[in-house]
Design a protein around this motif. Structure first.
Motif, PDB file in Angstrom:
ATOM      1  N   SER A  49       0.745  -8.731   6.087  1.00  0.00           N
ATOM      2  CA  SER A  49       1.609  -9.332   5.068  1.00  0.00           C
ATOM      3  C   SER A  49       2.849  -8.485   4.855  1.00  0.00           C
ATOM      4  N   LEU A  50       2.655  -7.188   4.723  1.00  0.00           N
ATOM      5  CA  LEU A  50       3.796  -6.295   4.524  1.00  0.00           C
ATOM      6  C   LEU A  50       4.717  -6.297   5.736  1.00  0.00           C
ATOM      7  N   ASP A  53      -4.863  -9.993   4.198  1.00  0.00           N
ATOM      8  CA  ASP A  53      -4.344  -9.235   5.338  1.00  0.00           C
ATOM      9  C   ASP A  53      -3.111  -8.459   4.893  1.00  0.00           C
ATOM     10  N   THR A  54      -3.323  -7.401   4.129  1.00  0.00           N
ATOM     11  CA  THR A  54      -2.221  -6.695   3.482  1.00  0.00           C
ATOM     12  C   THR A  54      -1.247  -6.074   4.485  1.00  0.00           C
ATOM     13  N   GLY A  65       3.249 -14.837   2.604  1.00  0.00           N
ATOM     14  CA  GLY A  65       2.443 -15.213   1.438  1.00  0.00           C
ATOM     15  C   GLY A  65       1.045 -15.671   1.788  1.00  0.00           C
ATOM     16  N   ARG A 123      -0.683 -14.690   4.301  1.00  0.00           N
ATOM     17  CA  ARG A 123      -1.447 -13.503   4.714  1.00  0.00           C
ATOM     18  C   ARG A 123      -1.890 -12.685   3.503  1.00  0.00           C
ATOM     19  N   PHE A 124      -1.040 -12.594   2.478  1.00  0.00           N
ATOM     20  CA  PHE A 124      -1.454 -11.921   1.240  1.00  0.00           C
ATOM     21  C   PHE A 124      -2.654 -12.648   0.641  1.00  0.00           C
ATOM     22  N   TYR A 125      -2.607 -13.976   0.628  1.00  0.00           N
ATOM     23  CA  TYR A 125      -3.702 -14.794   0.087  1.00  0.00           C
ATOM     24  C   TYR A 125      -5.016 -14.514   0.814  1.00  0.00           C
TER      25      TYR A 125
END
Length: 112
Positions: A63-64, A59-60, A52, A54-56
């Motif tokens: 994050s995935l 850093d997609t 979460g 990393r999504f913020y």
């Protein structure tokens, strides 16, 4: 002629009004897109294992990867606590540079 007469005035006082407005507009835009390290650490505490934080930070791909491997079985999540602050600063630095460039404002790299 005194020394103070020969020295040019620097800083915001030396800018014309239209230039001050442009700088203030750029600063306001940057303030609306900058990331807060407290939020990133809070997300790390709550949904760190799912990436979460990393999504913020945008850093997609990472994050995935964290989402589908449960934070690298927890290892990436634990290591990220040491890197979140540095990553927030890097994201904010690049966002600030993009905003200032969009407004045509050149910044002194030594000042930031």
């Amino acid at each position: 002629m005194s020394l103070s007469d020969a020295t040019p005035v620097r800083g915001p006082a030396a800018l014309p009004a239209w230039e001050k407005l442009r700088v203030l507009s750029a600063e306001a835009e940057y303030d609306s897109v900058k990331k807060d390290p407290r939020v990133a650490y809070g997300l790390w505490c709550v949904v760190g294992i799912l990436g979460g934080h990393r999504f913020y930070l945008g850093d997609t791909a990472r994050s995935l990867a964290m989402l589908f491997t449960l934070g690298g079985l927890g290892v990436w999540t634990l290591l990220d606590v040491f890197f979140i602050g540095r990553r927030v600063r890097a994201v904010n630095r690049s966002r600030r540079a993009a905003v200032m460039a969009r407004h045509g404002i050149l910044e002194d790299p030594a000042a930031g």
